[in-house]
Design a protein around this motif. Structure first.
Motif, PDB file in Angstrom:
ATOM      1  N   PHE A 245      -2.605   6.386   1.267  1.00 18.01           N
ATOM      2  CA  PHE A 245      -3.391   5.406   2.000  1.00 18.01           C
ATOM      3  C   PHE A 245      -3.041   5.529   3.470  1.00 18.01           C
ATOM      4  CE2 PHE A 245      -3.387   3.347  -2.134  1.00 18.01           C
ATOM      5  CZ  PHE A 245      -4.658   2.798  -2.212  1.00 18.01           C
TER       6      PHE A 245
ATOM      7  N   GLN B 299      -1.418  10.804  -3.948  1.00 16.73           N
ATOM      8  CA  GLN B 299      -2.374   9.925  -3.295  1.00 16.73           C
ATOM      9  C   GLN B 299      -1.759   9.395  -2.009  1.00 16.73           C
ATOM     10  OE1 GLN B 299      -3.536   6.401  -5.424  1.00 16.73           O
ATOM     11  NE2 GLN B 299      -1.455   5.885  -6.006  1.00 16.73           N
TER      12      GLN B 299
ATOM     13  N   TRP C 267      -8.312   6.454   1.814  1.00  9.88           N
ATOM     14  CA  TRP C 267      -7.507   6.867   0.665  1.00  9.88           C
ATOM     15  C   TRP C 267      -7.882   8.286   0.316  1.00  9.88           C
ATOM     16  CZ3 TRP C 267      -9.388   8.456  -4.121  1.00  9.88           C
ATOM     17  CH2 TRP C 267      -8.430   8.625  -5.142  1.00  9.88           C
TER      18      TRP C 267
ATOM     19  N   SER D 182       0.901   4.142  -2.889  1.00 15.01           N
ATOM     20  CA  SER D 182       0.739   5.556  -2.520  1.00 15.01           C
ATOM     21  C   SER D 182       1.732   6.459  -3.230  1.00 15.01           C
ATOM     22  CB  SER D 182       0.921   5.752  -1.013  1.00 15.01           C
ATOM     23  OG  SER D 182      -0.192   5.313  -0.303  1.00 15.01           O
TER      24      SER D 182
ATOM     25  N   HIS E 175       0.828  -1.206   0.000  1.00 10.36           N
ATOM     26  CA  HIS E 175       0.000   0.000   0.000  1.00 10.36           C
ATOM     27  C   HIS E 175       0.867   1.263   0.000  1.00 10.36           C
ATOM     28  CE1 HIS E 175      -3.446  -2.585   0.639  1.00 10.36           C
ATOM     29  NE2 HIS E 175      -4.224  -1.533   0.446  1.00 10.36           N
TER      30      HIS E 175
END
Length: 151
Positions: A74, A72, A92, A21, A17
């Protein structure tokens, strides 16, 4: 060391994750996956019919992300493991690099996500995502519940 920290599948799922990201390249992302990996995204606001991707399609999709998003992130809220499976609850956020429908570039989208990951030989062989996106239209006050939204 807690059970969470000592579980190698949890560590791999969290590192994966983190890599997503930061828009990791296809080579790095491929290192997390078993060659027979399948990613299923259940129907949601962005993919009303859901998606089913094998590893080549998954890696191709990851290369499109930086063209759509400038950033972005997470945030893992909870993670549990049982045998070869890991479940992650996360939030998110993604900042649009380009306009998406009526959302302008620079708009920050948000989602609440449940991800179920199955491991084989230390690699991700199956991933199912249940992504619940915040309303995908501009002008909704974040402190006002939308019609039918939980309070």
């Amino acid at each position: 060391m807690s059970d969470t920290e000592s579980n190698p599948n949890i560590r791999t799922a969290v590192r994966y994750h983190q890599a997503v990201s930061r828009f990791a390249g296809p080579e790095e992302l491929a290192s997390f996956f078993h060659p027979e990996a399948v990613h299923t995204q259940l129907p949601n606001a962005l993919f009303p019919n859901g998606t089913l991707r094998r590893l080549p399609e998954l890696l191709a999709a990851s290369q499109r992300a930086p063209k759509l998003l400038s950033h972005q992130d997470f945030e893992v809220i909870n993670v549990v493991a049982s045998g070869s499976q890991v479940a992650i609850e996360a939030t998110w956020s993604g900042t649009l690099a380009v306009a998406l429908g009526e959302l302008p570039a620079g708009h920050v989208m948000g989602a609440h996500i449940a991800t179920f990951i199955e491991f084989r030989e230390g690699k991700i062989v199956a991933q199912r995502n249940y992504d619940c996106y915040e309303p995908l239209r501009s002008g909704i006050a974040s402190d006002q519940p939308a019609e039918g939204k939980y309070a």
